[in-house]
Scaffold this active site. Structure first.
Site, short mmCIF file in Angstrom:
data_model
loop_
_atom_site.label_atom_id
_atom_site.label_comp_id
_atom_site.label_asym_id
_atom_site.label_seq_id
_atom_site.Cartn_x
_atom_site.Cartn_y
_atom_site.Cartn_z
N ASN A 1 0.87 -1.17 0.00
CA ASN A 1 0.00 0.00 0.00
C ASN A 1 0.91 1.22 0.00
O ASN A 1 1.52 1.53 1.02
CB ASN A 1 -0.90 -0.02 1.25
CG ASN A 1 -1.70 1.27 1.41
OD1 ASN A 1 -1.75 2.10 0.50
ND2 ASN A 1 -2.32 1.44 2.56
N TRP A 2 0.98 1.87 -1.15
CA TRP A 2 1.89 3.01 -1.27
C TRP A 2 1.35 4.28 -0.62
O TRP A 2 2.04 5.29 -0.55
CB TRP A 2 2.18 3.29 -2.76
CG TRP A 2 3.20 2.36 -3.36
CD1 TRP A 2 3.84 1.33 -2.73
CD2 TRP A 2 3.68 2.37 -4.71
NE1 TRP A 2 4.69 0.70 -3.61
CE2 TRP A 2 4.62 1.32 -4.84
CE3 TRP A 2 3.41 3.17 -5.83
CZ2 TRP A 2 5.28 1.06 -6.03
CZ3 TRP A 2 4.06 2.91 -7.03
CH2 TRP A 2 5.00 1.86 -7.12
N LYS A 3 0.08 4.24 -0.18
CA LYS A 3 -0.55 5.43 0.42
C LYS A 3 -0.34 6.63 -0.51
O LYS A 3 -0.42 6.47 -1.72
CB LYS A 3 0.01 5.65 1.84
CG LYS A 3 -0.09 4.37 2.68
CD LYS A 3 0.14 4.56 4.14
CE LYS A 3 -0.03 3.22 4.84
NZ LYS A 3 0.02 3.31 6.29
N HIS B 1 -9.51 1.51 4.94
CA HIS B 1 -8.23 1.64 5.64
C HIS B 1 -8.42 2.58 6.84
O HIS B 1 -9.17 3.55 6.76
CB HIS B 1 -7.16 2.17 4.69
CG HIS B 1 -5.78 2.07 5.27
ND1 HIS B 1 -5.30 2.98 6.18
CD2 HIS B 1 -4.80 1.15 5.10
CE1 HIS B 1 -4.07 2.61 6.55
NE2 HIS B 1 -3.75 1.51 5.90
N GLU C 1 -6.69 4.91 7.91
CA GLU C 1 -6.40 6.33 7.63
C GLU C 1 -7.61 7.01 6.98
O GLU C 1 -7.85 8.20 7.19
CB GLU C 1 -5.14 6.44 6.76
CG GLU C 1 -3.89 6.15 7.59
CD GLU C 1 -2.73 5.53 6.83
OE1 GLU C 1 -2.73 5.58 5.59
OE2 GLU C 1 -1.83 4.98 7.49
N GLU D 1 -5.35 -4.82 10.60
CA GLU D 1 -4.33 -3.80 10.79
C GLU D 1 -4.56 -3.09 12.12
O GLU D 1 -5.35 -2.13 12.18
CB GLU D 1 -4.38 -2.78 9.66
CG GLU D 1 -4.07 -3.36 8.29
CD GLU D 1 -3.41 -2.33 7.37
OE1 GLU D 1 -2.39 -2.68 6.77
OE2 GLU D 1 -3.91 -1.20 7.26
N GLY E 1 2.88 2.17 10.81
CA GLY E 1 3.85 3.25 10.67
C GLY E 1 4.62 3.57 11.93
O GLY E 1 5.28 4.60 12.02
N SER F 1 3.65 -2.27 10.24
CA SER F 1 5.10 -2.37 10.43
C SER F 1 5.67 -3.73 10.00
O SER F 1 6.56 -4.28 10.66
CB SER F 1 5.48 -2.07 11.89
OG SER F 1 5.12 -0.74 12.22
N GLY G 1 2.89 -1.13 4.22
CA GLY G 1 2.96 0.30 3.90
C GLY G 1 4.39 0.70 3.58
O GLY G 1 4.91 0.42 2.49
N GLY G 2 5.06 1.32 4.54
CA GLY G 2 6.40 1.89 4.34
C GLY G 2 7.39 0.98 3.62
O GLY G 2 8.09 1.41 2.71
P1 13P Z 1 3.20 0.32 7.63
O1 13P Z 1 3.64 -0.98 7.00
O2 13P Z 1 3.95 1.51 7.15
O3 13P Z 1 3.12 0.20 9.12
O4 13P Z 1 1.67 0.55 7.13
C1 13P Z 1 0.76 -0.45 7.24
C2 13P Z 1 -0.47 -0.09 6.48
O5 13P Z 1 -1.19 0.82 6.85
C3 13P Z 1 -0.76 -0.84 5.26
O6 13P Z 1 -2.03 -0.56 4.77
#
Ligand code: 13P
Length: 254
Positions: free
Chosen positions: A22-24, A109, A111, A178, A184, A217, A238-239
């Site tokens: 997920n590149w956000k 999600h 967020e 999640e 993050g 993470s 994510g990251g």
């Molecule tokens: P991180 O892997 O950066 O913690 O993010 C997880 C996430 O929100 C994937 O959708």
């Protein structure tokens, strides 16, 4: 080891393994092409039974669609509206996504729930719309730190599933657990605890073969332990999905 124990410890072969990035809100088109240059060659060693998905910003979808042709990476979006078209400024429909080859879409999600007013009601509308257009939704559920500390993890997740999954087809669905406190933060949920909660999620479903991912993470150094768990069918990253070498290590876990 006793045969029954082996059967219990082994993941169901029916359940698909889905490793998704997920590149956000990261990467321009130029940056996304640069990522592919480093990432695509690493897929030669990826076992065939793993589905690899990149969920990218809307502006990257078209260029990736053109450049993923012939590769095994599936394209995913990060949101979808419930109507086919209409006066909904800032939204994108399932028709628009499938036209350019998108196959997956993240829905609900944390967020989006936290910063953009997404509710269980709109999550449910988006899930049903995604399926109507032939997309596979990745539904995200998970608790805050406060909810976890108050002992509300189980009730919150059961409530999210009850509301989000009304009239949703469980034959075409991925769920991601999640925990919000692990996103993050570098503070991964312990693999065994993630496995326990994912087992709880599975017990709430009418189709026990829905692939359920863990997200929060996930890194090259914890992927093996996460994927060893019997209930965990993949990860939503994510990251660590932004950098081709690191994400390749996750996709090609042991
Ligand atoms: P991180 O892997 O950066 O913690 O993010 C997880 C996430 O929100 C994937 O959708």
């Amino acid at each position: 080891m006793h045969l029954v124990a082996i059967l219990f410890l082994t993941k169901s072969p029916v359940r698909k393994i889905v490793i998704a990035g997920n590149w956000k809100m990261f990467k321009t088109q130029a940056e996304s092409l640069e990522f592919l240059e480093g990432f695509l060659p690493t897929l030669d060693e990826t076992p065939q039974d793993r589905e690899v998905v990149l969920c990218v910003p809307f502006t990257d979808l078209n260029v990736l669609s053109k450049n993923l042709h012939g590769s095994r990476v599936q394209l995913g979006a990060q949101n979808v509206h419930w109507e086919e078209s209409g006066a909904y400024t800032g939204e994108i429909s399932g028709l628009m996504l499938t036209e350019i080859g998108v196959r997956y879409v993240i829905v609900g999600h944390s967020e989006r729930r936290q910063y953009f007013g997404e509710t269980d009601y709109t999550v449910n509308l988006r899930l049903k719309a995604a399926q109507r257009f032939g997309l596979t939704p990745i539904l995200c559920v998970g608790e805050t730190k406060q909810q976890r500390d108050a002992g509300e993890t189980e009730s919150l997740i059961i409530s999210q599933l009850e509301k989000d999954l009304v009239d949703v087809d469980q034959e075409n669905l991925v769920i991601a657990y999640e925990p919000i406190w692990a996103i993050g933060t570098g503070d991964t949920c312990e693999a065994k605890e993630a496995n326990r909660v994912i087992g709880l999620i599975r017990s709430q479903l009418s189709n026990p073969d829905v692939p359920i991912q863990y997200g929060g993470s996930v890194k090259p150094n914890n992927i093996d332990e996460i994927m060893e768990q019997s209930e965990i069918d993949g990860v939503l990253v994510g990251g660590a999905s932004l950098e081709p070498v690191g994400f390749a290590k996750i996709v090609n876990y042991k």
